[in-house]
Design an enzyme around this catalytic site. Structure first.
Site, PDB file in Angstrom:
ATOM      1  N   SER A   1     -17.581  -0.711   1.014  1.00 27.12           N
ATOM      2  CA  SER A   1     -18.440  -0.408   2.161  1.00 27.12           C
ATOM      3  C   SER A   1     -19.707   0.298   1.718  1.00 27.12           C
ATOM      4  O   SER A   1     -19.687   1.129   0.818  1.00 27.12           O
ATOM      5  CB  SER A   1     -17.709   0.468   3.176  1.00 27.12           C
ATOM      6  OG  SER A   1     -18.561   0.765   4.280  1.00 27.12           O
TER       7      SER A   1
ATOM      8  N   GLU B   1     -16.378   1.237  12.772  1.00 25.14           N
ATOM      9  CA  GLU B   1     -17.817   0.993  12.703  1.00 25.14           C
ATOM     10  C   GLU B   1     -18.309   0.268  13.955  1.00 25.14           C
ATOM     11  O   GLU B   1     -19.361   0.618  14.519  1.00 25.14           O
ATOM     12  CB  GLU B   1     -18.117   0.170  11.458  1.00 25.14           C
ATOM     13  CG  GLU B   1     -19.565  -0.184  11.219  1.00 25.14           C
ATOM     14  CD  GLU B   1     -19.696  -1.075   9.992  1.00 25.14           C
ATOM     15  OE1 GLU B   1     -20.352  -2.134  10.102  1.00 25.14           O
ATOM     16  OE2 GLU B   1     -19.140  -0.725   8.931  1.00 25.14           O
TER      17      GLU B   1
ATOM     18  N   ASN C   1     -14.295  -8.876   2.341  1.00 21.73           N
ATOM     19  CA  ASN C   1     -13.608  -8.477   3.574  1.00 21.73           C
ATOM     20  C   ASN C   1     -12.513  -9.498   3.885  1.00 21.73           C
ATOM     21  O   ASN C   1     -12.642 -10.322   4.778  1.00 21.73           O
ATOM     22  CB  ASN C   1     -14.598  -8.395   4.743  1.00 21.73           C
ATOM     23  CG  ASN C   1     -15.437  -7.136   4.706  1.00 21.73           C
ATOM     24  OD1 ASN C   1     -14.974  -6.093   4.246  1.00 21.73           O
ATOM     25  ND2 ASN C   1     -16.662  -7.218   5.189  1.00 21.73           N
TER      26      ASN C   1
ATOM     27  N   LYS D   1      -9.951  -1.218   4.953  1.00 21.11           N
ATOM     28  CA  LYS D   1     -11.353  -1.618   5.114  1.00 21.11           C
ATOM     29  C   LYS D   1     -11.566  -2.316   6.461  1.00 21.11           C
ATOM     30  O   LYS D   1     -12.596  -2.130   7.122  1.00 21.11           O
ATOM     31  CB  LYS D   1     -11.778  -2.542   3.970  1.00 21.11           C
ATOM     32  CG  LYS D   1     -13.205  -3.107   4.090  1.00 21.11           C
ATOM     33  CD  LYS D   1     -14.261  -2.008   4.233  1.00 21.11           C
ATOM     34  CE  LYS D   1     -15.673  -2.490   3.942  1.00 21.11           C
ATOM     35  NZ  LYS D   1     -16.121  -3.609   4.757  1.00 21.11           N
TER      36      LYS D   1
ATOM     37  N   HIS E   1     -11.695   0.392   9.002  1.00 18.53           N
ATOM     38  CA  HIS E   1     -12.998   1.041   8.806  1.00 18.53           C
ATOM     39  C   HIS E   1     -14.066   0.276   9.570  1.00 18.53           C
ATOM     40  O   HIS E   1     -14.893   0.853  10.289  1.00 18.53           O
ATOM     41  CB  HIS E   1     -13.321   1.082   7.308  1.00 18.53           C
ATOM     42  CG  HIS E   1     -14.761   1.336   6.969  1.00 18.53           C
ATOM     43  ND1 HIS E   1     -15.746   0.371   7.116  1.00 18.53           N
ATOM     44  CD2 HIS E   1     -15.396   2.431   6.470  1.00 18.53           C
ATOM     45  CE1 HIS E   1     -16.902   0.863   6.747  1.00 18.53           C
ATOM     46  NE2 HIS E   1     -16.721   2.108   6.354  1.00 18.53           N
ATOM     47  N   ASN E   2     -14.066  -1.050   9.449  1.00 21.38           N
ATOM     48  CA  ASN E   2     -15.066  -1.858  10.138  1.00 21.38           C
ATOM     49  C   ASN E   2     -14.863  -1.821  11.646  1.00 21.38           C
ATOM     50  O   ASN E   2     -15.837  -1.862  12.413  1.00 21.38           O
ATOM     51  CB  ASN E   2     -15.011  -3.298   9.637  1.00 21.38           C
ATOM     52  CG  ASN E   2     -15.606  -3.460   8.254  1.00 21.38           C
ATOM     53  OD1 ASN E   2     -15.805  -2.477   7.536  1.00 21.38           O
ATOM     54  ND2 ASN E   2     -15.879  -4.679   7.844  1.00 21.38           N
TER      55      ASN E   2
ATOM     56  N   VAL F   1     -17.040 -12.924  -3.078  1.00 21.39           N
ATOM     57  CA  VAL F   1     -17.397 -14.182  -2.425  1.00 21.39           C
ATOM     58  C   VAL F   1     -16.858 -14.152  -1.000  1.00 21.39           C
ATOM     59  O   VAL F   1     -16.097 -13.262  -0.625  1.00 21.39           O
ATOM     60  CB  VAL F   1     -16.839 -15.403  -3.186  1.00 21.39           C
ATOM     61  CG1 VAL F   1     -17.451 -15.485  -4.578  1.00 21.39           C
ATOM     62  CG2 VAL F   1     -15.315 -15.357  -3.275  1.00 21.39           C
TER      63      VAL F   1
ATOM     64  N   HIS G   1      13.637  -6.186  35.064  1.00 17.41           N
ATOM     65  CA  HIS G   1      13.457  -5.660  33.712  1.00 17.41           C
ATOM     66  C   HIS G   1      14.103  -4.290  33.520  1.00 17.41           C
ATOM     67  O   HIS G   1      14.085  -3.767  32.414  1.00 17.41           O
ATOM     68  CB  HIS G   1      11.961  -5.578  33.386  1.00 17.41           C
ATOM     69  CG  HIS G   1      11.300  -6.918  33.291  1.00 17.41           C
ATOM     70  ND1 HIS G   1      11.585  -7.814  32.291  1.00 17.41           N
ATOM     71  CD2 HIS G   1      10.370  -7.520  34.078  1.00 17.41           C
ATOM     72  CE1 HIS G   1      10.863  -8.915  32.455  1.00 17.41           C
ATOM     73  NE2 HIS G   1      10.116  -8.769  33.537  1.00 17.41           N
TER      74      HIS G   1
END
Length: 499
Positions: free
Chosen positions: A135, A196, A109, A189, A192-193, A81, A470
């Site tokens: 996937s 992609e 996802n 995942k 992975h996306n 879902v 710094h």
């Protein structure tokens, strides 16, 4: 909807496109499955499909109670879902009927921290939990996806035989593995996306340069991408791109062959959030991922369609020339095609390198002990980024599990060096022609920055020390140092010391 004659081996709740197809895949592999959806019509549709596709062992149920009780213990229930609140709502409807030792598997996802929260909540009730990346889209779900489960190891063991059968099959085994504990599966995942996103952006840039600088027609592009898919660029995304260029526009059912559908598609790219999460995580973990970030920025810019149309008009009115857009007679098409092929390949290596480094950084932070070579292996089939060279990525991490970056692996390093001249020609031509190539440019800049032993960061650190005290480190002695830059510069000028 009929009741099961005997207990099902597994259950699946959430019967949109991915859920239906994964359920049918499980049933087709011989595992009796119970299905449930809040909207009864989806359950009925899935049952009809199971009957039509060979009387598959799938039974539908109208209530969460009937659904849960129809499954053999220890129960394993896959959820597919929408991420977020719908997942929590579905879990709440199932938990009252589950018993200690039963497992919930979220195949959506989902944000990895949500999975870790749910994992802890499940454990407090004596339940097991997996967050499993899936996937491959609709076709992958039905015929064999790449699966990335993470969480309770026992939950994975309970369904390992099922997942191994339904996953895509490649030469060295099924495209599934126990990724790791906690939210590791969902995190992997997500990255992975993100890869992609980078892959798709780089391919779109190759298309843009070949079409609008090289002047290639869609038919020529279809042949080029089909040819590329027979060599080192062989991959799912290259394969479908070749198909896309061959499809005519048959709007209203009258395919004349005069126009291609790709040219009629509005140039606004959608997204669902995993690319943004990937870039955010890269920033939080201080991992450079410029190719993936460029792909996300490009999607944002594509959404500004009205502004881009107005900007084109305004800037041309101001005197901006369109460059070489539309093709040029002096372009050597054959050489350009080969150069773009090499630039695309080298850029893709950078995108994968960035993704793998992000996974390693999170693994180190969380103590997940992820196996990068094994992740490359399970991406070889079923998933959207499946590609021939993933086997070589697997081998690279096999040779050196602590490999700092793919581009310094001996084999990939040689290929990057061999392709850099063509890569630079393509990026230079795109800049000269006024064609944006943010992914390829970012990849080349990443390569050039990473390969240099000294960068201009010394000046940036001096500036930070000047305005914010710094401090800085020196190359010739240890320690932290601070200089009163303004005072020293004023004293020098006052003393008449030449610059």
């Amino acid at each position: 909807m009929e009741a099961a004659a005997c207990a099902s081996r597994i259950g699946l709740a959430g019967l949109a496109v991915m859920g239906q197809n994964l359920a049918l895949n499980i049933a087709e592999k011989g595992f009796p499955i119970s299905v449930y959806n809040r909207t009864a019509s989806k359950t009925e549709e899935t049952v009809r499909r199971a009957q039509a596709e060979g009387g598959l062992p799938l039974t539908g149920h109208a209530t969460p109670k009937d659904f849960v009780l129809s499954i053999k213990r220890p129960r394993s229930i896959v959820m597919l879902v929408k991420a977020g609140a719908p997942v929590d709502s579905l879990i709440s409807s199932l938990v009252p009927f589950l018993e200690p030792g039963d497992a919930i598997i979220d195949g959506g996802n989902e944000w990895y921290e949500n999975t870790e929260r749910r994992l802890e909540d499940a454990a407090s009730k004596g339940l097991l939990y997996l967050g499993m990346g899936v996937s491959g889209g609709e076709d992958g779900a039905r015929n064999g996806p790449s699966l990335m489960p993470g969480g309770h190891k026992e939950a994975y063991t309970n369904v390992q035989s099922i997942l191994s059968k339904i996953a895509a099959q490649v030469d060295d085994g099924p495209c599934v593995t126990y990724v790791g504990p906690g939210g590791a599966g969902n995190f992997v995942k997500m990255v992975h996306n993100g890869i992609e996103y980078g892959d798709m952006q780089l391919i779109s840039e190759a298309y843009d340069i070949l079409k609008h600088v090289g002047g290639l027609s869609n038919d020529e592009l279809a042949r080029v991408f089909d040819d590329w898919n027979r060599g080192e660029l062989e991959s799912f995304l290259i394969e479908i791109t070749a198909d896309i260029f061959s499809v005519p526009d048959d709007f209203n059912g009258s395919a004349s062959g005069e126009h291609h559908l790709v040219d009629r598609i509005l140039d606004k790219t959608g997204m669902k959030g995993t690319g943004k999460w990937t870039v955010q995580q890269a920033a939080e973990l201080a991992i450079a991922a410029p190719t993936i970030a460029a792909s996300l920025d490009s999607r944002y810019i594509s959404g500004l369609k009205d502004q881009r149309v107005a900007a084109e008009t305004a800037l041309q009115r101001a005197g901006l020339q369109p460059g070489l857009l539309g093709g040029s007679s002096w372009i050597d098409k054959r050489r350009l095609v080969d150069d773009v092929r090499q630039a695309l390949y080298a850029s893709k290596i950078c995108s994968y390198a960035q993704g793998m480094n992000l996974i390693r950084a999170k693994s180190n932070e969380k103590g997940w002990d992820l196996d990068l070579g094994e992740l490359a292996r399970i991406w070889k089939g079923g998933c959207i980024i499946r590609a021939r060279f993933l086997d070589r990525i697997k081998n690279a991490y096999g040779r050196n599990p602590n490999l700092a970056n793919l581009i310094v692996d001996e084999e990939f390093a040689q290929e990057m060096v061999q392709r850099q001249a063509a890569w630079r020609r393509v990026v230079g031509l795109a800049v000269e022609s006024g064609v944006g190539a943010p992914g390829m440019s970012a990849s080349l800049s990443y390569f050039d920055s990473y390969r240099r032993s000294r960068l201009p960061a010394n000046l940036v650190q001096a500036q930070r020390d000047y305005f914010g005290a710094h401090t800085y480190e020196r190359v010739d002695k240890p320690g932290s140092f601070h200089t009163e830059w303004g005072r020293v510069a004023r004293e020098k000028r006052g003393a008449g010391v030449p610059n």
